[in-house]
Scaffold this active site. Structure first.
Site, mmCIF file in Angstrom:
data_model
loop_
_atom_site.group_PDB
_atom_site.id
_atom_site.type_symbol
_atom_site.label_atom_id
_atom_site.label_comp_id
_atom_site.label_asym_id
_atom_site.label_seq_id
_atom_site.Cartn_x
_atom_site.Cartn_y
_atom_site.Cartn_z
ATOM 1 N N LYS A 20 0.863 -1.183 0.000
ATOM 2 C CA LYS A 20 0.000 0.000 0.000
ATOM 3 C C LYS A 20 0.903 1.238 0.000
ATOM 4 C CE LYS A 20 -4.266 1.640 2.113
ATOM 5 N NZ LYS A 20 -5.409 1.267 2.951
ATOM 6 N N ARG A 55 -25.184 -1.255 7.598
ATOM 7 C CA ARG A 55 -24.870 -2.687 7.461
ATOM 8 C C ARG A 55 -25.287 -3.476 8.699
ATOM 9 N NH1 ARG A 55 -20.558 -3.948 3.819
ATOM 10 N NH2 ARG A 55 -21.246 -3.193 1.775
ATOM 11 N N GLU A 91 -19.614 -4.535 10.091
ATOM 12 C CA GLU A 91 -20.420 -3.790 11.050
ATOM 13 C C GLU A 91 -21.513 -4.672 11.642
ATOM 14 O OE1 GLU A 91 -19.462 -2.748 8.076
ATOM 15 O OE2 GLU A 91 -18.327 -0.927 8.489
HETATM 16 C C1 HTL Z 1 -12.793 4.297 1.406
HETATM 17 C C2 HTL Z 1 -13.443 3.669 2.570
HETATM 18 O O1 HTL Z 1 -14.508 4.114 2.974
HETATM 19 C C3 HTL Z 1 -12.787 2.531 3.212
HETATM 20 S S1 HTL Z 1 -11.424 1.828 2.526
HETATM 21 C C4 HTL Z 1 -11.290 0.730 3.806
HETATM 22 C C5 HTL Z 1 -10.166 -0.249 3.851
HETATM 23 C C6 HTL Z 1 -10.249 -1.223 2.714
HETATM 24 O O2 HTL Z 1 -9.149 -2.111 2.814
HETATM 25 P P1 HTL Z 1 -8.750 -2.982 1.543
HETATM 26 O O3 HTL Z 1 -7.703 -3.901 1.988
HETATM 27 O O4 HTL Z 1 -9.969 -3.555 0.945
HETATM 28 O O5 HTL Z 1 -8.170 -1.922 0.502
HETATM 29 P P2 HTL Z 1 -6.760 -1.146 0.514
HETATM 30 O O6 HTL Z 1 -7.073 0.262 0.983
HETATM 31 O O7 HTL Z 1 -6.280 -1.171 -0.901
HETATM 32 O O8 HTL Z 1 -5.855 -1.881 1.433
HETATM 33 C C7 HTL Z 1 -12.319 0.905 4.727
HETATM 34 C C8 HTL Z 1 -12.473 0.112 5.985
HETATM 35 N N1 HTL Z 1 -13.173 1.911 4.377
HETATM 36 C C9 HTL Z 1 -14.327 2.281 5.208
HETATM 37 C C10 HTL Z 1 -15.474 1.281 5.098
HETATM 38 C C11 HTL Z 1 -16.006 0.726 6.229
HETATM 39 N N2 HTL Z 1 -17.073 -0.111 6.166
HETATM 40 C C12 HTL Z 1 -17.634 -0.401 4.975
HETATM 41 C C13 HTL Z 1 -18.821 -1.301 4.935
HETATM 42 N N3 HTL Z 1 -17.154 0.108 3.835
HETATM 43 C C14 HTL Z 1 -16.091 0.953 3.881
HETATM 44 N N4 HTL Z 1 -15.655 1.483 2.706
#
Ligand code: HTL
Ligand code: MG
Length: 616
Positions: A277, A388, A360
Site C-alpha cells: 500500500k 450494514r 459492522e
Molecule cells: C474508502 C473507505 O470508505 C474505506 S477503505 C477501507 C479499507 C479497505 O481495505 P482494503 O484492503 O480492501 O483496501 P486497501 O485500501 O487497498 O488496502 C475501509 C475500511 N473503508 C471504510 C469502510 C467501512 N465499512 C464499509 C462497509 N465500507 C467501507 N468502505
C-alpha cells in the site's frame, strides 16, 4: 510520455513491455500530483497501479467487466478509461467521483464506496452472462480489508458452489485503513512468508525462465496446483475455488503473464496478489495509514497535516477517560480505528478494544453478546456504515433492550466521499425501533455528558455527531445532563428554531440580531422533549425544525408526529435534506442547496410572516 498515447484501454494492447512499465510510472506520478492538490485515496491507488495496467492489457473493458471493491483504489483505472483529462477534478465540486460509479463511465462496472460488495455483484453478473448466453469476462478485485466483510465471505460460499467462470483478484497489502485483522489475514501473512514458498518462487523463476518461458509457465501452473494440493487447508480450497498465488502484485510482466494464463480457465479462480500500500511514494509506503486518505500536500515535501480537533477526537478522549472509571466499558470498531478517533483508546485500553474488520453486522452482534454478559459495549461506527447493522440492532440488541451505546460518527453530509458515505438515513431507521434512544450533542462537553449518562441509563442509545471540528472539552470534566430535556439557547418573542445536531450553528446564525427568534438545542430526538414542544405550541410560537438528515423520517417528522399526538397545530416548517442523493462536493454548498442552512431558515421564517433579513 506514454500516457499521452493512451486514452482508452485498447491503447494498451500495442504498447511494448518497456512502455507498459513506463506507463505505470507515469500513472503513479499523476496520482500523486492530483492527490497532492485534491487529497484522496492515495496509498490504495498507488498500490494498485500495476494490477490495473495488467488488467486493462489482458482484458477488454467495457465488454469485460472489472469490479473494484470499495472502488477507492481505482484512480489508475479512471485515468486509463477516458478520464485522464478530468482526473484532476476527482472528489471536487462538480468533478468525477473518488470511487467507481456506473453513471460516470461504461468502464465502471459498479457504483461503490462500501466494502465487500464486489464478489456478490460479480457472481450476479456471471450468472446473468451465462443465463443470457453471452460471452465476456467478469473480474472482481477485492482488497484484504474488504475480504474481512461478511458479504464477501458469504459470496465466496455461493460462488464455490455455483462455480461460474469468474476471476477474483485478492489484492493483499495486509492493510485495511489500519493494519488488517482477522484469521484469514493472519493465515495469508504466514503463508506468504513461508520460506519455501518464497525460495521456490524466486529460484524456480530464475532457473526456468532461462530455459524457456513455455516450460516455465507449465511448471508454474504445476507448482500452483501442487501448492494448492499441499495446502488443502487453504480456505479457498474448502470453498471450491481454484487458488493461484501468492504472486508479486507489482511485477507487471509477471501479472500480465499469469492473467493471460488463467483468463480462460473455467469455473471460479482466485488470484492472490501481494502488493504494498503506497507503493512508489516513500512517505506512503512508510505510513500507509496516514496516506490512505490524506488531505492535499506538497508533493515535493510531503508532510502530515493536522485536520484540527474533531468530534472523533472528542469521542476518543472521552471514552479513553471513561474507561479508567468504568471497568466494564468495552469499545468496538469495524475497521475504523483512526476515523473514529480510537488510536489513543486502543493503546491505552488494548484489553478492552476490538477491531472486528470491515463487518459492522458482526460488530453490532458482538456488542450484544458483551451486553448480555455484563460488559458495557460502545460501538464506534459511522452513520453510513451502520446501515450494514440494521437487523442486528433490531434483532440482537433492541428487542432485549440491551445496553449498547452507538457512537455514530460522520452523521450528515460528509463532502468528498459523496453519496455512498453520507450519514443521512440513521435517524429514520433508528427512531422506528422500540427501546432505541437517539441524541445529538451540541459540543464536546455535551458529548461527554451524554456518553456518561448513556452508560448509566442502559439500553440501546445512539449519540450522533458530524464530520466536523469541535472545541476541545477540558479533561476530567463530566457535566450532568437532564436526559430527554431540550435546551433553550436563545429566547424568542415570536418564533423558535428547533435544531438537531450540526444545524444548530445555522439556527444561531439565522436568529442573530433577531430578538423575536429563539433557538432551541433539540438534542434529544428519542425521547423527544414533548413538554417543551407542547408549551411552545400552546403559546403560539411559530416553529422551524432543522437537521442534517433526510427530511423524510427525520427529526422534523418526529416533531410533527408528536404535535399530532398532542392535537396541536402550530405554524411549523420542517427543514431537512430532500429525497435525493448528494454527490461529493462542498458541504456548505450542499447544505445551501438542500435548504437547511441559515438563509433557508430565515426564508422559512419570512414565509411565516416574520420580518427577517433573508440575506445572511
Ligand atoms: C474508502 C473507505 O470508505 C474505506 S477503505 C477501507 C479499507 C479497505 O481495505 P482494503 O484492503 O480492501 O483496501 P486497501 O485500501 O487497498 O488496502 C475501509 C475500511 N473503508 C471504510 C469502510 C467501512 N465499512 C464499509 C462497509 N465500507 C467501507 N468502505
Ligand atoms: Mg488492503
Amino acid at each position: 510520455m506514454i500516457l499521452q498515447k493512451v486514452n482508452q484501454p485498447q491503447d494498451l494492447k500495442t504498447l511494448t513491455q518497456e512502455e507498459l512499465l513506463q506507463l505505470a510510472q507515469e500513472l503513479r506520478s499523476e496520482i500523486i500530483r492530483v492527490c497532492a492538490q485534491n487529497g484522496g485515496h492515495l496509498a490504495s491507488s498507488l498500490g494498485a497501479v500495476e494490477l490495473i495496467v495488467a488488467l486493462h492489457r489482458v482484458f477488454d473493458s467495457p465488454r469485460d467487466r472489472l469490479l473494484f471493491d470499495v472502488g477507492h483504489q481505482a484512480y489508475a483505472h479512471k485515468i486509463l478509461t477516458g478520464r485522464k483529462e478530468v482526473f484532476h477534478t476527482i472528489r471536487q465540486e462538480g468533478g468525477i467521483s473518488g470511487f467507481t460509479k456506473v453513471s460516470e463511465s461504461e468502464h465502471d462496472a459498479i457504483t461503490v464506496g462500501h466494502a465487500s460488495t464486489s464478489l456478490a455483484n460479480a457472481l450476479g453478473m456471471a450468472i446473468a452472462r451465462d443465463t443470457l448466453g453471452e460471452n465476456y469476462h467478469v473480474v472482481g478485485i477485492i482488497g484484504d480489508g474488504a475480504l474481512t466483510g461478511g458479504m464477501a465471505l458469504a459470496a465466496l460460499n455461493v460462488i464455490g458452489e455455483r462455480k461460474p467462470r469468474l476471476l477474483m483478484i485478492l489484492n493483499d497489502n495486509e492493510m485495511s485503513i489500519s493494519e488488517n485483522v482477522g484469521a484469514l489475514n493472519r493465515y495469508f501473512k504466514e503463508y506468504q512468508t513461508k520460506k519455501w514458498v518464497q525460495d521456490t518462487q524466486k529460484w524456480g523463476k530464475q532457473v526456468l525462465e532461462g530455459i524457456s518461458p513455455r516450460l516455465f509457465s507449465l511448471v508454474d501452473r504445476a507448482k500452483e496446483a501442487a501448492k494448492l494440493m499441499l495446502h488443502q487447508e487453504n480456505p479457498f480450497y474448502a470453498w471450491g475455488i481454484r487458488y493461484v498465488g501468492p504472486v508479486d502484485g507489482h511485477d507487471l510482466p509477471g501479472l500480465i503473464h499469469i492473467l493471460e494464463q488463467i483468463k480462460e480457465l473455467d469455473g471460479p479462480t482466485l488470484l492472490h496478489i501481494v502488493t504494498q500500500k503506497g507503493k512508489g511514494y516513500g512517505v506512503a509506503e512508510e505510513d500507509p495509514i496516514y496516506w490512505h486518505g490524506p488531505p492535499g500536500f506538497n508533493p515535493q515535501k510531503p508532510e502530515k497535516v493536522s485536520k484540527g480537533y474533531s468530534w472523533s477526537a472528542a469521542f476518543g478522549d472521552a471514552v479513553t477517560e471513561l474507561a479508567h472509571k468504568e471497568p466494564r466499558l468495552f469499545v468496538i470498531t469495524p475497521a475504523m480505528r483512526e476515523g473514529s478517533g480510537l488510536v489513543k483508546y486502543s493503546q491505552t485500553h488494548p484489553e478492552r478494544y476490538l477491531d472486528t474488520g470491515i463487518c459492522e453486522d458482526v460488530a453490532a452482534t458482538v456488542a450484544a453478546g458483551m451486553a448480555l454478559r455484563g460488559l458495557k459495549p460502545v460501538l464506534a461506527i459511522y452513520s453510513t456504515f451502520m446501515q450494514r447493522a440494521y437487523d442486528q440492532i433490531i434483532h440482537d440488541i433492541a428487542i432485549e433492550n440491551l445496553s449498547v451505546v452507538f457512537a455514530v460518527d460522520r452523521a450528515g453530509i460528509v463532502g468528498g466521499d459523496g453519496a455512498t458515505h453520507n450519514g443521512v438515513f440513521d435517524i429514520a431507521y433508528l427512531r422506528t425501533v422500540p427501546n432505541v434512544q437517539i441524541a445529538a450533542p451540541k459540543d464536546a462537553l455535551e458529548l461527554r455528558a451524554m456518553l456518561k449518562k448513556a452508560l448509566e441509563l442502559g439500553g440501546p442509545i445512539a449519540i450522533r455527531y458530524a464530520r466536523d471540528n469541535v472545541e476541545k472539552a477540558p479533561e476530567g470534566v463530566w457535566p450532568e445532563i437532564e436526559w430527554g430535556r431540550w435546551e433553550v439557547l436563545k429566547e424568542g418573542s415570536k418564533a423558535y428554531i428547533l435544531a438537531f445536531g450540526k444545524t444548530l450553528k445555522y439556527a444561531l446564525e439565522a436568529a442573530q440580531d433577531h430578538p423575536e427568534i429563539g433557538v432551541i438545542n433539540a438534542r434529544f430526538l428519542k425521547p423527544l422533549d414533548k413538554g417543551m414542544l407542547e408549551a411552545l405550541a400552546l403559546e403560539g410560537y411559530k416553529l422551524v425544525t432543522t437537521e442534517d438528515h433526510q427530511k423524510m423520517g427525520g427529526f422534523g417528522s418526529a416533531v410533527l408526529e408528536a404535535l399530532n399526538e398532542l392535537g396541536l397545530k402550530p405554524d411549523i416548517r420542517v427543514l431537512g435534506l430532500p429525497d435525493v442523493f448528494f454527490d461529493h462536493g462542498s458541504i456548505p454548498r450542499m447544505h445551501r442547496e438542500a435548504g437547511i442552512d441559515a438563509a433557508a431558515i430565515r426564508a422559512a421564517l419570512a414565509g411565516m410572516g416574520l420580518e427577517v433579513k433573508t440575506a445572511t
